[in-house]
Design an enzyme around this catalytic site. Structure first.
Site, mmCIF file in Angstrom:
data_model
loop_
_atom_site.group_PDB
_atom_site.id
_atom_site.type_symbol
_atom_site.label_atom_id
_atom_site.label_comp_id
_atom_site.label_asym_id
_atom_site.label_seq_id
_atom_site.Cartn_x
_atom_site.Cartn_y
_atom_site.Cartn_z
ATOM 1 N N HIS A 188 4.400 -1.878 5.398
ATOM 2 C CA HIS A 188 5.285 -2.537 6.359
ATOM 3 C C HIS A 188 4.592 -3.772 6.917
ATOM 4 O O HIS A 188 3.626 -3.666 7.667
ATOM 5 C CB HIS A 188 5.631 -1.559 7.472
ATOM 6 N N LYS A 194 8.978 -1.260 0.697
ATOM 7 C CA LYS A 194 7.853 -0.895 1.566
ATOM 8 C C LYS A 194 7.045 0.254 0.971
ATOM 9 O O LYS A 194 5.891 0.467 1.359
ATOM 10 C CB LYS A 194 8.347 -0.509 2.957
ATOM 11 N N GLU A 254 19.299 5.195 8.626
ATOM 12 C CA GLU A 254 19.755 4.045 7.841
ATOM 13 C C GLU A 254 20.651 4.475 6.686
ATOM 14 O O GLU A 254 21.685 3.841 6.419
ATOM 15 C CB GLU A 254 18.556 3.266 7.309
ATOM 16 N N PHE A 294 11.316 -2.693 16.546
ATOM 17 C CA PHE A 294 11.155 -2.013 17.837
ATOM 18 C C PHE A 294 11.892 -2.809 18.909
ATOM 19 O O PHE A 294 11.816 -4.035 18.962
ATOM 20 C CB PHE A 294 9.679 -1.923 18.215
ATOM 21 N N HIS A 303 15.500 -1.086 5.147
ATOM 22 C CA HIS A 303 14.323 -1.172 6.028
ATOM 23 C C HIS A 303 13.328 -0.096 5.605
ATOM 24 O O HIS A 303 12.135 -0.367 5.537
ATOM 25 C CB HIS A 303 14.763 -1.000 7.477
ATOM 26 N N CYS A 328 9.910 -6.235 13.862
ATOM 27 C CA CYS A 328 9.958 -6.193 12.395
ATOM 28 C C CYS A 328 11.175 -6.906 11.816
ATOM 29 O O CYS A 328 11.278 -7.063 10.593
ATOM 30 C CB CYS A 328 9.932 -4.745 11.940
#
Length: 416
Positions: A342, A337, A316, A403, A305, A165
């Protein structure tokens, strides 16, 4: 050596809340949800039955039928968004030195639908290996920048960055550095993804990564909310034209913003889970600030994110508090998002565009769908909840994490 300044002179977007840059911005500022029941395949037996698909996208509006059959959707999206960005930049493609124009693109997966289709067709047959001759060139992730360069004759650096991502944010940072170091005058950068497929939904469901809020899809992406239960899969593309400042100024280009710096780091912790203390996220933001020569107290907005996962959102925000200290409550923090879902490898691109448009319009898009306070989140933080907020944004940051522990952060400044 003295690094060259890099600016953004063109934008293109193909998203679940708008099929071009202007429509995307309208969706962002109005808090529009792009989530709805999946239309691409039968979801009866799937745990999650919704996603953020593109709306009213017709490949025949952009490609002839023969060309469209040679392109996976992720590559189609790349061509559509990059064409918009190139047109928006006003570049004269007959005059520029095409040896000094690169294409650096991000994709976390690539042609997943093509791979799925070919394998299903083979499995349904008699064992004879009958595969489409375009199977491999449609599937490989690097075909998107390859096709962009072939279409326009751009002969500079050309490749795809793959870091889940964080892919398109990585691409943007690479593009920044190629221009900074004098290797290119212009780079077409961004990312695209088309993973709303049987395999994509099934795979992420198997990981328990997706929301299963089937009774209310439009509210399923709910970053920072105590009831969040996973991310919502999206698709689309975002493209940016990065250009050396003097090159842009000499041709009288419109300049959206300066790309002042980028940071990279790794969690080195877990395949899919973030470090609980956000160590890698702290480092990536510190690296970005240092690279840009910007002090923490100068930052006005951070597009996080913010995927709407139980662990990731808290980690985060803890990292933001650690990096920005007393200034953290003064920052408009948001997660777009909540509206787009996403977009995986394309997330960094469309979220960078959201940050740049927030600077241009003096409006920070909201984090929608927030109803229940999470006691694990510092209540002093301004998460720009549910409604857009007017604010002059002179410095904006955009975070993307993938990831594997891949972290990327990009910083934009109003040009001065």
């Amino acid at each position: 050596m003295e690094l060259k300044r890099v600016v953004v002179t063109g934008l293109g977007a193909l998203t679940p809340i708008g099929n071009n840059k202007d429509a995307y911005w309208e969706g962002l500022k109005n808090g529009k949800s792009g989530c709805a029941p999946i239309t691409y395949f039968d979801t009866e037996k799937f745990k999650t039955k919704f996603a953020c698909e593109l709306k009213d996208y017709d490949p025949n509006a952009y490609f002839d039928r023969k060309e469209a059959r040679k392109l996976d959707r992720f590559a189609q999206y790349a061509l559509v968004s990059s064409d918009e960005a190139i047109a928006d930049s006003g570049l004269d493609l007959e005059q520029i030195d095409k040896f000094r124009v690169g294409v650096i693109w991000g994709a976390g997966i690539g042609g997943l639908e093509t791979f799925q289709t070919e394998v299903l067709n083979y499995a349904a047959g008699d064992g004879t290996p009958r595969f489409n001759p375009f199977f491999i060139p449609k599937m490989i992730a690097d075909i998107a920048p390859g096709n962009i360069s072939i279409k326009h004759g751009f002969m500079g650096p050309n490749y795809t960055t793959v870091s889940a991502c964080a892919s398109s944010a990585n691409a943007l940072i690479d593009a920044l550095n190629y221009i900074r170091l004098g290797h290119c005058d212009v780079v077409v950068t961004g990312g695209s993804e088309a993973a709303v497929t049987i395999a994509g939904m099934g795979g992420f469901n198997a990981m328990h990564a997706l929301s299963t809020r089937n009774e209310s899809p439009e509210t399923a992406s709910r970053p920072f909310d105590a009831t969040r239960d996973g991310f919502v899969l999206g698709e689309g593309a975002g493209a940016l034209i990065l250009e050396e400042y003097e090159h842009a100024k000499a041709r009288g280009a419109k300049i959206y913003a300066e790309v002042a710096g980028g940071g990279l780091s790794s969690d080195a912790y877990h395949m899919t889970a973030p470090h609980p203390d956000g160590i890698g996220v702290v480092r990536v933001m510190e690296n970005c600030l240092r690279d840009a020569g910007v002090k923490p107290e100068e930052v006005d907005a951070i597009n996080t994110h913010g995927t709407s996962t139980p662990l990731g959102d808290v980690a985060e925000l803890k990292a933001i508090s650690a990096v920005f200290g007393e200034h953290a409550p003064n920052i408009n923090i948001n997660s777009t998002k909540s509206m787009t879902g996403h977009l995986l490898g394309a997330a960094g691109a469309i979220e960078a565009i959201a940050s740049i448009l927030a600077m241009e319009h003096g409006v920070v898009p909201p984090t929608i769908n927030h109803t229940v306070v999470d006691e694990n989140i510092d209540p002093k933080l301004n998460l720009t909840l549910n409604k857009a907020q007017k604010r002059e944004v002179r410095v904006a940051m955009s975070n993307t994490f993938g990831f594997g522990g891949h972290n990327a952060c990009v910083l934009f400044k109003k040009i001065s």
